[in-house]
Design a protein around this motif. Sequence first.
Motif: not given
Ligand code: FSX
Length: 299
Positions: A158, A108, A188, A150-152, A46-49, A51, A190
């Motif tokens: 998020v 990620e 972070g 990443g933070t997720c 579950a990310s926005c890609t 990172c 990302p």
């Molecule tokens: Fe989350 Fe990252 Fe923010 Fe997006 O790995 S840390 S929403 S920049 O892609 O997952």
Amino acid sequence: MKISRREFLKWSAAAAVALKLNFDMDKLNTVMAAESDPPVIWLQGASCTGCSISVLNVTNPTTIDNVLQNKVSMKFHPNIDTYSGQSAMQAIDNAASQYNGQFILVLEGAVHTGSNQNYCIIGQLDGVDVTMYDAVMKYGPMAKYVVAAGTCASFGGVAKAGVNSSTCSDVKSLLNGKTRSSVVNLPGCPAHPTVLVQTLLDLILTGLPAIDSYNRPTKYFSTRIHRSCPRKETYEARQPGVYGCYEEIGCMGRSCASNLCPSSTWNNNRGWCIGVNHPCIGCASPQFPTSPLLSARGD
Ligand code: FSX
Ligand code: SF4
């Protein structure tokens, strides 16, 4: 002129990129990165890609072409591999089996846990759905190192915000006690490209770095942004977009740890949030996204 096999492969890869030819990065890296080094398998939940985009833009310690051709044997990455469908899932499974106990698993995004983990199906293997949860629980214990990018992935971020109706979890909570070494969190939103790439190189060259109580490398997360912020003692800005210190309008720099934001900054040292006149939103914090700024906007 006589060229080595290694040079020939480098030139072939560069020519293929220049001509936009489709070439198999996995096979190329298998040849070019040291076979004795731990390879990398990168998965996205579950990310926005963001990172992945961040790491593709890395300039320090080196650029992504050099990373992929000479430094890291990337056995699978969802965005840069030419595999798809069954062959992608097979490539992941084959690499994990071949390098069992030796590979670095980069995860990620957060991991969906509810509804039989079916909110995030990353592919099919022999006709059977593979969820991100399945992959994390299968490959996490097989990996030499697990990196939450990443933070997720590190804290939920998020993906886990608010009431978390999609039941997302961070990686470390899921793999607690099941991995061969501590999960390395690189928060972070990302994650910073230098932090991502240098941590992979550190793992390959020297092993697990020193980490803090949040499993973050102390090298990158020992200092809060406010401590080295150049806006300290400056005019108190009442709104973003004007020069000054943003404490009065909810800057998160006092609580957010990130050594590189005020020093190396971002985008090949072009800038960072405060440097372009916006308060820190605390994107690397375990509590993100809970910035007063975001709340004020009703997000
Ligand atoms: Fe989350 Fe990252 Fe923010 Fe997006 O790995 S840390 S929403 S920049 O892609 O997952
Ligand atoms: Fe601290 Fe934020 Fe002000 Fe910088 S802008 S000095 S991080 S409160």
